[in-house]
Motif scaffolding. Structure first.
Motif, PDB file in Angstrom:
ATOM      1  N   ASN A   1      -2.421   4.236   5.535  1.00 30.07           N
ATOM      2  CA  ASN A   1      -2.312   4.936   4.257  1.00 30.07           C
ATOM      3  C   ASN A   1      -1.419   6.164   4.443  1.00 30.07           C
ATOM      4  OD1 ASN A   1      -3.896   7.146   5.127  1.00 30.07           O
ATOM      5  ND2 ASN A   1      -5.774   5.955   4.693  1.00 30.07           N
TER       6      ASN A   1
ATOM      7  N   ALA B   1      -6.013   8.630  -3.197  1.00 33.84           N
ATOM      8  CA  ALA B   1      -4.575   8.743  -3.367  1.00 33.84           C
ATOM      9  C   ALA B   1      -4.136  10.188  -3.570  1.00 33.84           C
ATOM     10  CB  ALA B   1      -4.142   7.899  -4.561  1.00 33.84           C
TER      11      ALA B   1
ATOM     12  N   SER C   1       0.823  -1.199   0.000  1.00 32.77           N
ATOM     13  CA  SER C   1       0.000   0.000   0.000  1.00 32.77           C
ATOM     14  C   SER C   1       0.864   1.258   0.000  1.00 32.77           C
ATOM     15  CB  SER C   1      -0.917  -0.042   1.230  1.00 32.77           C
ATOM     16  OG  SER C   1      -1.683   1.109   1.290  1.00 32.77           O
TER      17      SER C   1
ATOM     18  N   LYS D   1      -3.345  -0.401  -4.941  1.00 38.24           N
ATOM     19  CA  LYS D   1      -3.660   0.183  -3.633  1.00 38.24           C
ATOM     20  C   LYS D   1      -5.010  -0.312  -3.113  1.00 38.24           C
ATOM     21  CE  LYS D   1      -4.866   4.554  -1.522  1.00 38.24           C
ATOM     22  NZ  LYS D   1      -4.686   4.094  -0.194  1.00 38.24           N
TER      23      LYS D   1
ATOM     24  N   GLU E   1      -6.017  -2.440   0.219  1.00 39.76           N
ATOM     25  CA  GLU E   1      -7.037  -1.993   1.184  1.00 39.76           C
ATOM     26  C   GLU E   1      -8.023  -3.134   1.492  1.00 39.76           C
ATOM     27  OE1 GLU E   1      -7.196   0.630   2.908  1.00 39.76           O
ATOM     28  OE2 GLU E   1      -5.597   1.779   1.963  1.00 39.76           O
TER      29      GLU E   1
ATOM     30  N   GLU F   1       1.121   4.052  -2.923  1.00 42.05           N
ATOM     31  CA  GLU F   1       0.767   5.457  -2.706  1.00 42.05           C
ATOM     32  C   GLU F   1       1.917   6.381  -3.105  1.00 42.05           C
ATOM     33  OE1 GLU F   1      -2.192   6.677   0.388  1.00 42.05           O
ATOM     34  OE2 GLU F   1      -1.286   4.977   1.426  1.00 42.05           O
TER      35      GLU F   1
END
Lengths: 265, 663
Positions: free
Chosen positions: B649, B535, B302, B326, B330, B306
């Motif tokens: 995140n 994002a 992740s 991503k 999640e 990002e």
């Protein structure tokens, strides 16, 4: 509560204590007891005389011990505290703790003794003397005094060896040096003849089995108590009475008769 | 004394006084001869005294000619137990002695009259005393017996009550199997088993036990003990430990049979529950371990995704591909969360939540395990208001209700497990907003007027009778087979709903299905947090030197790159030991430490305390994939600057670092 409780309080079932009373000429018995007693008399007509000798032996020994200075008595399997019993024949002030397994006797006795501050009457199996020795009554009546005279009269033949041994060891451990214990028992063959067997059957039926034993065995069971002079004597010798009871007992049980003795610590 | 009698009385008295000892000796010999005729209460030592007393009594009578002394002696002898035969013998001796000493026949006649009166007086008193003595002793015996029987009655009452009030079921039969006694506990135990009246049912069970199981053992050994199972009329089973023994009379004759039942059903249920809990515990430990490693992997995927998204132009092919990566990460994170929930590793923290989300989450999981013949239909209100609740507990409510509905549908098909033919069925789930005012709120216990969210779960299963519905929320109440249900599911639902200030309504009809309606109070202010940031959300830039302590190289490098991207100077080490060394060398430069919890050589916890020893004001942010309330609470107390749950995140991670640096 005792498992024989219902039997003891039941006027429709013969009871060993009440049969004993009848054979001694007492009035504390019922028809059912008298019928059973008559059966016994048919087999052993000398029984009333024998029972009287046992009782007189108690009187004789108590008087002797009282003369020696004993003022505290504990008696097991006492029966009713009648006019000849310990507190009646000893000097005033003598303290006596009686006991019996029969709750009717205990109730009755407590009624008789209720005004006497020097006596107590407890319910206790002779095979379990702790019930008396550890009782509050002993503390109240004897204080810290443990030099006592202990009665174990006319009960040995109702107890198995193990219970006698337990009784002797327990009382010996509890009592102070100088204490005395008196008892009597029949010198009998462990395998008794037919007549004696019939008596045993009757007693077994009324939940009071008999345990005949030779005197030699009894002498082993009474340890660590020591036998005092004059040792084991026939009961009639103790009370100086001429009788043919011993002869009858010998015929019945093939032993040497009925003996009594005083033991000491 | 008459004048005629005086001379002769005087004469005899004098004679007796002179020969007193001889007479005493005669009487003594008589008593001694008759010693066994007397009562045992007369000891041989007393014989001389009695003989003396008898002579003295006669002399007193002669001298004073009143009967007071005579009667007193007679009473005493009756009480002592001197036999009538002995008394008559004594009187005969006295009579013979006196007659032998009289020569004049006229005097003789007077003397015989005196002797007769003396004997009558003596014997009357003796018999009266004996009679009253017998009556008194009989009365005393009667009283003692009555008192003893009263005591015995009380003892029996206690014994009877002990059996009657025992928590164990007790049943007594005669030797022919006729039931003579059943205690309260057994009646209660069997009330759930049999239809009323229950005695015939008990009799049937007992007869069945006797013939099949117990009879031979009872005959050969006199008793039987073992576990038995008795089917309940509503389909379940009850388990008992049963002792059966003969009741004997005092002659050891069998006079009846006693059955003692100990209900083991609850114990069995608890054992099953414990077994289940132990399994879950083992699974939980396994899942927690996997979750930790898995979270590290997800954090790396992740995080890198990002970072890449920041470099790509939004809408480009590279950006879209990276965005999918991503999103996948999640989803993986959500799966990990669910795994932790079902192993009870999640916390009981309450948040503002939309119950529709929980329904969707639960259905996603359950659809994989439910038979395809069962359809789950949803009708979820779009504008459903939020409630303040624990996410895991709401999921547990849903899970328990759905499983219950499934079993209600499956249970309608067949009773034989070996030939399962599952019928189609439907579980309908709906949600809606509702309002209770002062009039309709009191319909529900503890309900207060206000806004509520309703969760409604209906099934087309077998339904329940009114009696069953009354018990369904009781712990360990189940109509399922022992291995199928613990009887805790709905009681757990009830407990959770209560703790959320909610309430439940159940509607059910046999053969037509069941509907549960659960009402939760609406949360007064809505502060639902945005869960997933896009994002394109901004990262939090900052300045300063940060020491990253992380054993997983991918995660370590990813965190380093993110922080550098934000503008920080970053040092990175792989365990606690290296972190201590670095911090001792560069403590003046390092502004914050990002510390992983689980690492080889020296873990986060030990490292945390050592760093605090070096500098009690050091700022430390904990990163963990193994979050529990206890750990977090402990660290907050020790002065940790922040906690970041992995996987994170970009936005949350940089925000927490920024917040910690500036706090």
């Amino acid at each position: 509560m005792d498992s024989d409780f219902s039997n003891i309080a039941d006027a429709n079932m013969p009871n060993a204590g009440r049969i004993y009373d009848y054979l001694l000429g007492g009035n504390h018995n019922f028809e059912i007891d008298r019928i059973a007693a008559k059966q016994l008399l048919q087999i052993a007509p000398f029984m009333p005389q024998l029972f009287k000798l046992i009782r007189w032996f108690l009187g004789e020994v108590v008087l002797r011990l009282s003369d020696e200075g004993f003022t505290c008595f504990i008696d097991f399997a006492s029966g009713l505290p009648t006019v000849d019993h310990i507190h009646q024949i000893t000097p005033e002030g003598t303290r006596v703790i009686y006991s019996d397994r029969d709750p009717v006797v205990v109730t009755y006795a407590n009624e008789i003794l209720k005004d006497n501050p020097n006596t107590r009457y407890l319910q206790c199996e002779a095979g379990n003397p702790e019930a008396v020795l550890e009782s509050q009554a002993v503390k109240e009546l004897f204080g810290d005094n443990r030099k006592v005279a202990i009665g174990f009269n006319g009960i040995a033949y109702f107890l198995p060896d193990s219970e006698i041994k337990h009784f002797m060891e327990t009382t010996y451990k509890w009592a102070d040096k100088g204490s005395k214990l008196f008892l009597c028992d029949a010198d009998a063959n462990t395998a008794p003849p037919e007549n004696a067997t019939k008596i045993m059957e009757i007693y077994k039926k009324i939940n009071q089995p008999l345990y005949p034993r030779p005197l030699k065995v009894l002498k082993e069971l009474i340890e660590p108590w020591e036998i005092e002079e004059p040792g084991f004597m026939l009961l009639e010798e103790w009370v100086d009475i001429e009788t043919k009871v011993t002869e009858d007992v010998r015929k019945q049980w093939k032993g040497q008769g009925f003996y009594g003795a005083i033991l000491k610590k | 004394m008459s004048e005629k009698e005086k001379p002769i009385i005087l004469h005899i008295s004098e004679k007796i006084e002179i020969n007193r000892e001889k007479l005493i000796e005669k009487i003594f010999n008589l008593i001694r001869k008759n010693v066994f005729e007397n009562s045992y209460t007369i000891h041989p030592r007393m014989m001389k005294k009695i003989a003396e007393g008898e002579i003295e009594t006669f002399l007193q009578y002669l001298k004073k000619r009143n009967t007071i002394h005579t009667e007193a002696t007679a009473r005493e002898m009756a009480e002592r137990g001197l036999s009538l035969k002995t008394i008559l013998g004594i009187h005969e001796i006295i009579k013979k002695y006196t007659i032998d000493n009289i020569e004049n026949l006229k005097e003789m006649s007077n003397l015989l009259e005196v002797l007769k009166n003396y004997t009558i007086s003596y014997l009357t008193s003796y018999f009266d005393t004996s009679k009253s003595l017998i009556l008194k002793q009989q009365e005393q015996l009667r009283k003692a017996l009555t008192k003893t029987i009263d005591t015995q009655r009380r003892e029996l009452l206690i014994k009877n009550q002990a059996i009657e009030t025992s928590p164990n079921g007790v049943l007594i039969t005669d030797m022919y199997g006729n039931i003579t006694f059943v205690n309260k506990a057994l009646k209660k135990m069997f009330k759930d088993i049999s239809t009323l009246p229950n005695i015939p049912k008990i009799k049937e069970i007992i007869e069945n036990l006797n013939t099949k199981t117990i009879g031979s053992s009872l005959t050969s050994q006199g008793f039987w003990q073992g576990e038995i199972t008795i089917p309940e009329r509503q389909g379940g089973e009850k388990y008992f430990f049963l002792s059966v023994s003969f009741i004997e009379d005092q002659q050891n004759n069998n006079i009846g049979i006693m059955y003692s039942f100990i209900d083991l059903t609850e114990q069995k249920n608890l054992e099953a529950q414990v077994r289940q809990a132990q399994k879950l515990e083992a699974l939980g430990q396994l899942a927690s371990g996997i979750s930790h490693d898995f979270n590290n992997i997800l954090a790396a995927i992740s995080g890198y995704a990002e970072l890449q998204l920041l470099d790509f132009e939004e809408g480009s092919q590279e950006y879209n591909d990276m965005f999918q990566i991503k999103l996948a990460a999640e989803r993986g994170k959500e799966l990990t969360k669910q795994l932790l929930f079902f192993t009870k590793r999640d916390t009981l923290k309450r948040t503002s939540l939309n119950i529709n989300d929980n329904i969707k989450e639960t259905i996603t999981i359950l659809k994989r395990t439910f038979p395809p013949e069962i359809t789950i239909e949803t009708n979820l209100a779009e504008n459903l208001k939020p409630i303040n609740a624990n996410h895991s507990q709401i999921n547990q409510i849903l899970m328990n209700l759905f499983v219950n509905s499934r079993d209600a549908i499956v249970g309608t098909t067949t009773e034989n497990e070996d030939t399962v033919m599952i019928k189609r069925g439907t579980i309908r789930v709906s949600t809606f907003n509702t309002y209770f005012d002062n009039i309709n709120a009191p319909i529900f216990k503890n309900a207060k007027p206000g806004e509520y969210v309703c969760l409604k779960v209906s099934d087309s299963g077998m339904g329940m009778s009114k009696e069953v519905v009354e018990h369904i929320f009781e712990p360990f109440y189940t109509t399922k087979r022992a291995e199928k249900g613990t009887g805790l599911g709905l009681s757990v639902v009830y407990g959770i709903v209560q703790s959320h200030n909610g309430f439940i309504r159940v509607r059910s009809e046999v053969g037509k299905g069941t509907t549960f309606e659960i009402f939760f109070p609406v949360e007064k202010t809505n502060h639902l947090e945005k869960k997933l940031h896009s994002a394109t959300d901004n990262i939090y830039p900052g300045k300063g030197t940060i020491l990253v302590v992380e054993d997983e190289i991918q995660v370590r490098n990813m965190e380093k790159r993110i922080l550098e991207k934000c503008g920080y100077t970053v040092l990175a080490v792989k365990n606690g030991r290296e972190a201590i060394q670095h911090y001792e060398q560069h403590k003046e430069e390092i502004d914050l430490i990002v510390l992983d919890m689980i690492m080889p050589e020296m873990g986060g916890r030990e490292c945390f305390y050592k760093l605090k020893e070096i500098n009690s004001n050091v700022k430390i942010v904990i990163t963990t994939g193994y979050k529990t309330d206890a750990i977090i609470t402990g660290f907050i107390k020790e002065g940790v600057s922040g906690v970041i749950e992995k996987p994170f995140n970009l936005y949350n991670f940089t925000k927490e670092i920024y917040r910690a640096l500036h706090s």
